[in-house]
Design a protein around this motif. Structure first.
Motif, short mmCIF file in Angstrom:
data_model
loop_
_atom_site.label_atom_id
_atom_site.label_comp_id
_atom_site.label_asym_id
_atom_site.label_seq_id
_atom_site.Cartn_x
_atom_site.Cartn_y
_atom_site.Cartn_z
N CYS A 175 0.85 -1.18 0.00
CA CYS A 175 0.00 0.00 0.00
C CYS A 175 0.89 1.23 0.00
CB CYS A 175 -0.98 0.01 1.17
SG CYS A 175 -0.26 0.23 2.79
N ASP A 176 0.38 2.28 -0.63
CA ASP A 176 1.07 3.56 -0.60
C ASP A 176 0.10 4.67 -0.90
OD1 ASP A 176 0.76 3.69 -3.38
OD2 ASP A 176 2.87 3.42 -3.82
N SER A 177 0.57 5.89 -0.68
CA SER A 177 -0.23 7.07 -0.93
C SER A 177 0.70 8.19 -1.37
CB SER A 177 -0.97 7.47 0.35
OG SER A 177 -1.76 8.62 0.13
N PHE A 178 0.30 8.89 -2.40
CA PHE A 178 1.02 10.07 -2.88
C PHE A 178 0.04 11.23 -2.87
CE2 PHE A 178 3.22 6.47 -4.77
CZ PHE A 178 4.55 6.78 -4.52
N ASN A 218 -4.24 6.86 -3.50
CA ASN A 218 -3.98 5.73 -2.61
C ASN A 218 -4.06 4.41 -3.37
OD1 ASN A 218 -4.11 7.53 -0.25
ND2 ASN A 218 -6.30 7.62 -0.73
N THR A 219 -3.17 3.50 -3.05
CA THR A 219 -3.18 2.18 -3.69
C THR A 219 -3.02 1.11 -2.63
OG1 THR A 219 -2.06 3.11 -5.64
CG2 THR A 219 -2.05 0.71 -5.42
N MET A 239 4.04 -8.24 -8.53
CA MET A 239 4.27 -7.02 -7.76
C MET A 239 5.75 -6.68 -7.65
SD MET A 239 1.50 -5.52 -7.14
CE MET A 239 2.16 -4.27 -6.04
N PHE A 240 6.61 -7.69 -7.63
CA PHE A 240 8.06 -7.45 -7.59
C PHE A 240 8.48 -6.59 -8.78
CE2 PHE A 240 12.32 -8.62 -9.00
CZ PHE A 240 13.07 -8.30 -7.88
N PRO A 282 8.36 -0.95 -8.60
CA PRO A 282 9.24 0.20 -8.92
C PRO A 282 8.62 1.16 -9.94
CG PRO A 282 10.46 -1.88 -9.03
CD PRO A 282 9.02 -2.23 -8.86
N PHE A 283 7.89 0.63 -10.91
CA PHE A 283 7.24 1.48 -11.91
C PHE A 283 6.09 2.26 -11.27
CE2 PHE A 283 9.20 -1.83 -14.52
CZ PHE A 283 9.91 -1.04 -15.42
N HIS A 284 5.34 1.59 -10.41
CA HIS A 284 4.22 2.23 -9.72
C HIS A 284 4.69 3.48 -8.98
CE1 HIS A 284 0.58 2.57 -7.23
NE2 HIS A 284 1.42 2.79 -6.24
N LYS A 285 5.83 3.37 -8.31
CA LYS A 285 6.36 4.48 -7.50
C LYS A 285 6.84 5.66 -8.35
CE LYS A 285 7.51 1.64 -3.51
NZ LYS A 285 6.74 2.31 -2.50
N ILE A 286 6.96 5.45 -9.64
CA ILE A 286 7.30 6.53 -10.57
C ILE A 286 6.04 7.05 -11.26
CG2 ILE A 286 8.55 7.10 -12.70
CD1 ILE A 286 10.60 4.92 -11.84
N ILE A 287 5.17 6.13 -11.66
CA ILE A 287 3.99 6.48 -12.45
C ILE A 287 2.97 7.31 -11.66
CG2 ILE A 287 1.92 5.47 -13.53
CD1 ILE A 287 3.79 3.24 -14.60
N VAL A 288 2.66 6.92 -10.43
CA VAL A 288 1.62 7.64 -9.68
C VAL A 288 2.01 9.09 -9.41
CG1 VAL A 288 0.22 7.69 -7.58
CG2 VAL A 288 0.64 5.51 -8.73
N PRO A 289 3.20 9.36 -8.87
CA PRO A 289 3.56 10.78 -8.68
C PRO A 289 3.60 11.55 -9.98
CG PRO A 289 5.07 9.36 -7.45
CD PRO A 289 4.22 8.48 -8.30
#
Length: 165
Positions: free
Chosen positions: A19-22, A130-131, A144-145, A149-156
């Motif tokens: 989970c994460d949130s930007f 939020n994801t 997910m592995f 890393p792509f998710h953490k670039i794409i969402v922001p």
């Protein structure tokens, strides 16, 4: 950043695999949460669309579904015309209020929920993207592995397309 407690996804994130949130501060004109999501989706940068296309090409050979692109939303459909259970781009609409929209995509490998939460502050607002991901098997963990890393670039990067405060 953790999921804000005000988000519907806060409790859903308990025992999640990921989970994460930007967040981003934007000019606020009383737009609804689904309107914010549709704006983000319609402004998908070309490089993100390319990555989604590559993802779809690779995973369809492994038995996962081709999601299409984040930007694959009808241009002539109003935000208010979407109903719970309906596809909105690559996701299915779970719930929609003025201040939060929740969307999901589930398959046998993982369950993904995203939300866009608006916290109004007068003429500005904080948007939280939020994801939350729950994996259902080892293949979901492997997926997910590679995706994280792509998710953490794409969402922001997607949030950057929203108007500045």
């Amino acid at each position: 950043m953790s999921i804000p407690k005000k988000s519907i996804l806060s409790e859903y994130s308990d025992n999640s695999y990921f989970c994460d949130s930007f967040s981003k501060k934007i000019a606020y004109n009383n737009q609804s949460a689904i309107e914010v999501f549709l704006e983000i989706a319609s402004q998908t940068p070309t490089w993100i669309a390319f990555l989604m296309s590559m993802r779809n090409s690779v995973v369809s050979k492994l038995g996962l579904k081709d999601l299409g692109g984040l930007q694959d939303i009808p241009r002539d459909k109003l935000a208010s015309e979407y109903a719970v259970g309906e596809r909105v781009g690559i996701f299915t609409l779970v719930s929609s209020t003025e201040n939060e929209v929740v969307l999901e995509d589930c398959d046998k490998h993982l369950d993904v929920r995203v939300s866009f939460l608006i916290e109004p502050e007068g003429e500005t607002a904080i948007i939280h993207a939020n994801t939350v991901v729950h994996v259902n098997n080892v293949f979901g963990k492997v997926y997910m592995f590679f995706v994280t890393p792509f998710h953490k670039i794409i969402v922001p990067s997607s949030l950057r397309g929203l108007g500045q405060a």
